[in-house]
Design an enzyme around this catalytic site. Sequence first.
Site, short mmCIF file in Angstrom:
data_model
loop_
_atom_site.label_atom_id
_atom_site.label_comp_id
_atom_site.label_asym_id
_atom_site.label_seq_id
_atom_site.Cartn_x
_atom_site.Cartn_y
_atom_site.Cartn_z
N SER A 100 -43.90 48.84 -106.46
CA SER A 100 -44.14 48.12 -107.71
C SER A 100 -45.59 47.64 -107.73
CB SER A 100 -43.22 46.91 -107.82
OG SER A 100 -43.63 46.06 -108.89
N TYR A 157 -38.21 39.87 -104.22
CA TYR A 157 -38.54 41.18 -104.80
C TYR A 157 -39.96 41.60 -104.39
CZ TYR A 157 -39.11 44.83 -108.34
OH TYR A 157 -39.33 46.03 -108.97
P1 NAD Z 1 -32.52 49.98 -113.48
O1 NAD Z 1 -31.81 48.69 -113.26
O2 NAD Z 1 -32.56 50.57 -114.84
O3 NAD Z 1 -31.97 51.08 -112.45
C1 NAD Z 1 -31.71 50.78 -111.11
C2 NAD Z 1 -30.55 51.63 -110.62
O4 NAD Z 1 -30.35 51.35 -109.22
C3 NAD Z 1 -29.22 51.34 -111.33
O5 NAD Z 1 -28.60 52.54 -111.73
C4 NAD Z 1 -28.40 50.63 -110.28
O6 NAD Z 1 -26.99 50.86 -110.40
C5 NAD Z 1 -28.95 51.25 -109.00
N1 NAD Z 1 -28.69 50.45 -107.82
C6 NAD Z 1 -28.77 49.10 -107.68
N2 NAD Z 1 -28.40 48.74 -106.44
C7 NAD Z 1 -28.09 49.89 -105.78
C8 NAD Z 1 -27.65 50.17 -104.46
N3 NAD Z 1 -27.43 49.18 -103.56
N4 NAD Z 1 -27.45 51.45 -104.10
C9 NAD Z 1 -27.64 52.46 -105.00
N5 NAD Z 1 -28.04 52.25 -106.26
C10 NAD Z 1 -28.27 50.97 -106.65
O7 NAD Z 1 -34.00 49.69 -112.96
P2 NAD Z 1 -35.37 50.53 -112.99
O8 NAD Z 1 -36.36 49.72 -113.73
O9 NAD Z 1 -35.15 51.95 -113.33
O10 NAD Z 1 -35.76 50.40 -111.44
C11 NAD Z 1 -35.88 51.50 -110.58
C12 NAD Z 1 -36.85 51.13 -109.49
O11 NAD Z 1 -38.11 50.80 -110.08
C13 NAD Z 1 -36.44 49.90 -108.67
O12 NAD Z 1 -36.75 50.11 -107.31
C14 NAD Z 1 -37.33 48.82 -109.25
O13 NAD Z 1 -37.55 47.79 -108.33
C15 NAD Z 1 -38.59 49.59 -109.55
N6 NAD Z 1 -39.52 48.98 -110.49
C16 NAD Z 1 -39.12 48.61 -111.73
C17 NAD Z 1 -40.03 48.00 -112.57
C18 NAD Z 1 -39.62 47.53 -113.94
O14 NAD Z 1 -40.40 46.83 -114.58
N7 NAD Z 1 -38.44 47.87 -114.42
C19 NAD Z 1 -41.35 47.79 -112.18
C20 NAD Z 1 -41.73 48.20 -110.91
C21 NAD Z 1 -40.81 48.79 -110.08
#
Ligand code: NAD
Length: 257
Positions: free
Chosen positions: A143, A157
């Site tokens: 991130s 986080y």
């Molecule tokens: P999202 O919530 O849309 O998707 C996350 C997915 O991970 C979901 O399908 C959830 O069921 C799954 N998940 C959660 N815990 C789990 C586990 N223990 N085992 C397997 N699957 C699991 O979120 P997103 O925004 O697509 O996030 C994806 C990645 O991107 C994450 O690592 C998040 O930290 C990172 N990220 C997101 C952002 C943002 O602003 N959304 C920014 C930087 C990084």
Amino acid sequence: MRLENKVALVTGASSGIGKASALLFAEEGAHVVVADVNETEGQAVVQAIHDLGAKAAFVKTDVSRAVDCEHMIAFTEKTFGKLNVLFNNAGIMHSSDDDSQATEEEVWDLTMNINAKGVFLGCKYGIPALRRAGGGSIINTASFVALLGAATPQVAYTASKGAVLSMTRELAVIHARENIRVNALCPGPLRTELLMKFLDTDDKKQRRLVHIPMGRFGEAHEMAKAALFLASDESSFTTGAEFVVDGGITSAYVTPQ
Ligand code: NAD
């Protein structure tokens, strides 16, 4: 097609970045394994990939559990014969994650177990499979908060994403001579469920938006495009990178108004 004859495993593929990437990888010719705790949404992603005329399979996986990670890799090799691309993307942002005083130990442990240990376990079991395939590409979702302090406190986080980024660099160095590339995707704030649930008021959203030079949240499909580059042979000399896709947030001192 940019991923023809490749087998890709995407964790957290039932939603957001993972879902968009699973669909794009399939459009680009990959066979895709969708790994997630959410089976209903994961099966829907598999169906959407089948509707494209491509191959996909779902494996229920909690990335914080070693047995599940070992199984998702075995499942991938059994179902599609090999593993070429491992996208360790699953992650959470807990609604009670706060500053160091307010964050409960349980929230810290859960966040670290999924976000940081989940990446370690993916690599622990995935790297032998990549070796068997003659090499491959690992993408770990970190991130922008691994690079900058966040204005909204989320200490667990942030620490977990710092761990993902530093782990990625070490893995890249250790495995470089094995034709295994390891890169971190560092997204900026995105309009996905994860962040929109955390920034649950207009005021909180605005506090984040004000820091983004582009003045908007990113979209999951914009991360999928970056992941596709890192997954494909087009990034053949890229390893250990912090691949920042953030609307300019990490470059900003003062944002344009
Ligand atoms: P999202 O919530 O849309 O998707 C996350 C997915 O991970 C979901 O399908 C959830 O069921 C799954 N998940 C959660 N815990 C789990 C586990 N223990 N085992 C397997 N699957 C699991 O979120 P997103 O925004 O697509 O996030 C994806 C990645 O991107 C994450 O690592 C998040 O930290 C990172 N990220 C997101 C952002 C943002 O602003 N959304 C920014 C930087 C990084």
